[in-house]
Design an enzyme around this catalytic site. Sequence first.
Site, mmCIF file in Angstrom:
data_model
loop_
_atom_site.group_PDB
_atom_site.id
_atom_site.type_symbol
_atom_site.label_atom_id
_atom_site.label_comp_id
_atom_site.label_asym_id
_atom_site.label_seq_id
_atom_site.Cartn_x
_atom_site.Cartn_y
_atom_site.Cartn_z
ATOM 1 N N LYS A 146 0.841 -1.208 0.000
ATOM 2 C CA LYS A 146 0.000 0.000 0.000
ATOM 3 C C LYS A 146 0.875 1.257 0.000
ATOM 4 O O LYS A 146 0.651 2.173 -0.787
ATOM 5 C CB LYS A 146 -0.887 0.010 1.241
ATOM 6 N N ASN A 147 1.893 1.269 0.870
ATOM 7 C CA ASN A 147 2.677 2.507 1.053
ATOM 8 C C ASN A 147 3.717 2.730 -0.043
ATOM 9 O O ASN A 147 4.399 3.756 -0.034
ATOM 10 C CB ASN A 147 3.320 2.521 2.446
ATOM 11 N N CYS B 84 -5.030 12.504 12.128
ATOM 12 C CA CYS B 84 -5.837 11.269 12.153
ATOM 13 C C CYS B 84 -5.701 10.712 13.560
ATOM 14 O O CYS B 84 -5.100 11.316 14.438
ATOM 15 C CB CYS B 84 -5.321 10.288 11.100
ATOM 16 N N ARG C 8 -0.035 14.833 12.557
ATOM 17 C CA ARG C 8 0.481 14.591 11.193
ATOM 18 C C ARG C 8 0.754 15.903 10.434
ATOM 19 O O ARG C 8 0.159 16.164 9.397
ATOM 20 C CB ARG C 8 -0.454 13.700 10.389
ATOM 21 N N ASP D 284 4.565 0.727 12.116
ATOM 22 C CA ASP D 284 3.315 0.106 11.654
ATOM 23 C C ASP D 284 3.130 -1.303 12.193
ATOM 24 O O ASP D 284 2.029 -1.854 12.101
ATOM 25 C CB ASP D 284 3.268 0.088 10.121
ATOM 26 N N ARG E 60 -8.546 -0.595 4.682
ATOM 27 C CA ARG E 60 -7.663 0.401 4.057
ATOM 28 C C ARG E 60 -6.316 -0.202 3.690
ATOM 29 O O ARG E 60 -5.642 0.279 2.786
ATOM 30 C CB ARG E 60 -7.424 1.581 5.019
HETATM 31 C C1 EPZ Z 1 4.156 7.003 6.142
HETATM 32 O O1 EPZ Z 1 3.401 8.056 6.721
HETATM 33 C C2 EPZ Z 1 3.228 5.800 6.081
HETATM 34 N N1 EPZ Z 1 2.064 6.104 5.239
HETATM 35 C C3 EPZ Z 1 2.764 5.436 7.494
HETATM 36 O O2 EPZ Z 1 1.960 4.246 7.394
HETATM 37 C C4 EPZ Z 1 3.998 5.115 8.337
HETATM 38 O O3 EPZ Z 1 3.591 4.840 9.665
HETATM 39 C C5 EPZ Z 1 4.943 6.327 8.329
HETATM 40 O O4 EPZ Z 1 5.289 6.659 6.969
HETATM 41 C C6 EPZ Z 1 6.231 6.056 9.090
HETATM 42 O O5 EPZ Z 1 6.893 4.965 8.547
HETATM 43 C C7 EPZ Z 1 2.203 6.044 3.888
HETATM 44 O O6 EPZ Z 1 3.271 5.785 3.362
HETATM 45 C C8 EPZ Z 1 0.971 6.324 3.091
HETATM 46 P P1 EPZ Z 1 6.274 10.467 8.181
HETATM 47 P P2 EPZ Z 1 3.996 9.572 6.695
HETATM 48 O O7 EPZ Z 1 6.155 11.694 7.348
HETATM 49 O O8 EPZ Z 1 4.681 9.827 5.422
HETATM 50 C C9 EPZ Z 1 5.903 13.775 11.607
HETATM 51 C C10 EPZ Z 1 0.094 2.863 7.755
HETATM 52 O O9 EPZ Z 1 -0.385 2.355 8.774
HETATM 53 N N2 EPZ Z 1 5.967 14.758 10.504
HETATM 54 O O10 EPZ Z 1 7.534 9.668 8.132
HETATM 55 O O11 EPZ Z 1 2.907 10.486 7.107
HETATM 56 C C11 EPZ Z 1 4.627 12.945 11.592
HETATM 57 O O12 EPZ Z 1 3.584 13.618 12.274
HETATM 58 C C12 EPZ Z 1 0.576 4.303 7.781
HETATM 59 O O13 EPZ Z 1 0.238 2.263 6.651
HETATM 60 C C13 EPZ Z 1 6.061 16.106 10.805
HETATM 61 O O14 EPZ Z 1 6.063 16.500 11.970
HETATM 62 O O15 EPZ Z 1 5.064 9.471 7.883
HETATM 63 C C14 EPZ Z 1 5.056 11.688 12.318
HETATM 64 O O16 EPZ Z 1 4.983 11.911 13.721
HETATM 65 C C15 EPZ Z 1 0.371 4.962 9.132
HETATM 66 N N3 EPZ Z 1 6.146 17.005 9.782
HETATM 67 C C16 EPZ Z 1 6.518 11.522 11.896
HETATM 68 O O17 EPZ Z 1 6.956 12.819 11.441
HETATM 69 C C17 EPZ Z 1 6.147 16.608 8.457
HETATM 70 O O18 EPZ Z 1 6.241 17.481 7.566
HETATM 71 C C18 EPZ Z 1 6.722 10.499 10.786
HETATM 72 O O19 EPZ Z 1 5.923 10.887 9.698
HETATM 73 C C19 EPZ Z 1 6.034 15.228 8.179
HETATM 74 C C20 EPZ Z 1 5.962 14.322 9.217
#
Ligand code: EPZ
Length: 416
Positions: A22-23, A116, A121, A304, A396
């Site tokens: 998915k990701n 969410c 996020r 995850d 999802r």
């Molecule tokens: C991706 O989310 C995945 N989703 C998530 O999977 C996964 O948990 C996550 O990466 C971490 O591996 C998809 O790929 C669609 P991040 P993403 O940006 O890109 C903070 C699932 O269950 N952050 O690495 O949103 C954020 O709030 C989902 O399949 C900022 O503060 O993850 C989080 O605390 C859930 N500012 C942390 O960083 C930003 O600009 C990691 O987020 C971006 C992120």
Amino acid sequence: MSKFSITGGKSLEGTITVSGAKNAVLPIIAASLLCAEPIQLDDAPDLLDVNVMNQVISALGATVERNGSTLKIHAHEIDCIEAPYDLVSQMRASIVTMGPLLARKGHVRISHPGGCAIGSRPINWHLKGLEALGAEVKMDHGFLDVSSKGLRGARIYLDYPSVGATENIMMAAAMAHGTTLIENAAQEPEIVDLATFLNEMGGKVRGAGTSIIHIEGVREFHSTSHTVIPDRIEAGSYLLIVAATGGDVLVQNVIADHLKPLIAKMEEAGVRMIEEGDGIRISGDGVYNAVDIKTQVHPGFPTDLQAPFMAFLTRANGTGLFTETVFENRFMHVDELKRMGADIKIEGRSAIVQGIQRLNAAPVTATDLRAGAALILAALTAEGTTAIRGIHHIDRGYEKVEEKLSRIGADIVRED
Ligand code: EPZ
């Protein structure tokens, strides 16, 4: 409201096949907006989130056809630069359409994605990276209005190796004028698959999978077909389910290298697994020793799989300490597991899990995708029949989950 009715206590036997990731497929579908020629994606899982992303790019002007696990996408014309609010609010991953739209059209309007269940996020690092490439970001009544007169390559240091920010910046830089360096980039396998796809379309991306990604902008992309990598989180969830129920199952279509952190912790807990063909065979009696888990960015233990691993350890011998460092609110499954009799105490960003003999069935609700997987695991090991509500969260990210689990002997029924 649909629910799963699951009767626990059975060990599982047979073969379960993992779908495409998915990701990986979500950013790759967004990346197809960069190309005016037809694109084919194989092993594209038929999931709610993937269908939403397909609706987003269709609203922007692309055509999308699904035939089984193959998607045919043609973004010949992009005649709209505004991603529809109702779709973006359903799935925050739509935010990765920003980079390709900015690259292809020089303008994108997208509602600031909400938080969410697992956290607020924010997208500050996405926006900082796009601004470094020359984009101008304005907030207009809840909408982000991002435009540029021509993106130029830049050297970008990410404060944190954010997966989504790395993806957005990589896709915008793919057509920027000149060279871009992303330092402290995310190293997840899904980043590598996106880079592979961009290069198959004629892009020039090097270093994906390491902390430094080098991107040379190109003027246009061409047709290609790409097979999406297997979903390491789905695979890991099934490995944990079989480890918890006991039995003998071949989890097929797995890249073991993508699951090293999980496999290491499961072996430390005493689980026996061997690589077999393009899969992993797992067998055992369903009880193990407790271990400590700390979630990290890749190649650390994946956030995850924190919830499914915690469900697995509710019956282990001893006490396990879980520390969640990636998201600020990813313990919502704890209350639901405690309703089933689990002994778990939350202390800030850590949870202490004391193993017990057996969980008991109880009506529970999935609060997010991976919490849902944890509850399926718990219900398959519990005494009695558990009803799980909120299963749209599970749909999802877990394709045909009740079919796949029933095929290896699980007693799981979807009831509308
Ligand atoms: C991706 O989310 C995945 N989703 C998530 O999977 C996964 O948990 C996550 O990466 C971490 O591996 C998809 O790929 C669609 P991040 P993403 O940006 O890109 C903070 C699932 O269950 N952050 O690495 O949103 C954020 O709030 C989902 O399949 C900022 O503060 O993850 C989080 O605390 C859930 N500012 C942390 O960083 C930003 O600009 C990691 O987020 C971006 C992120």
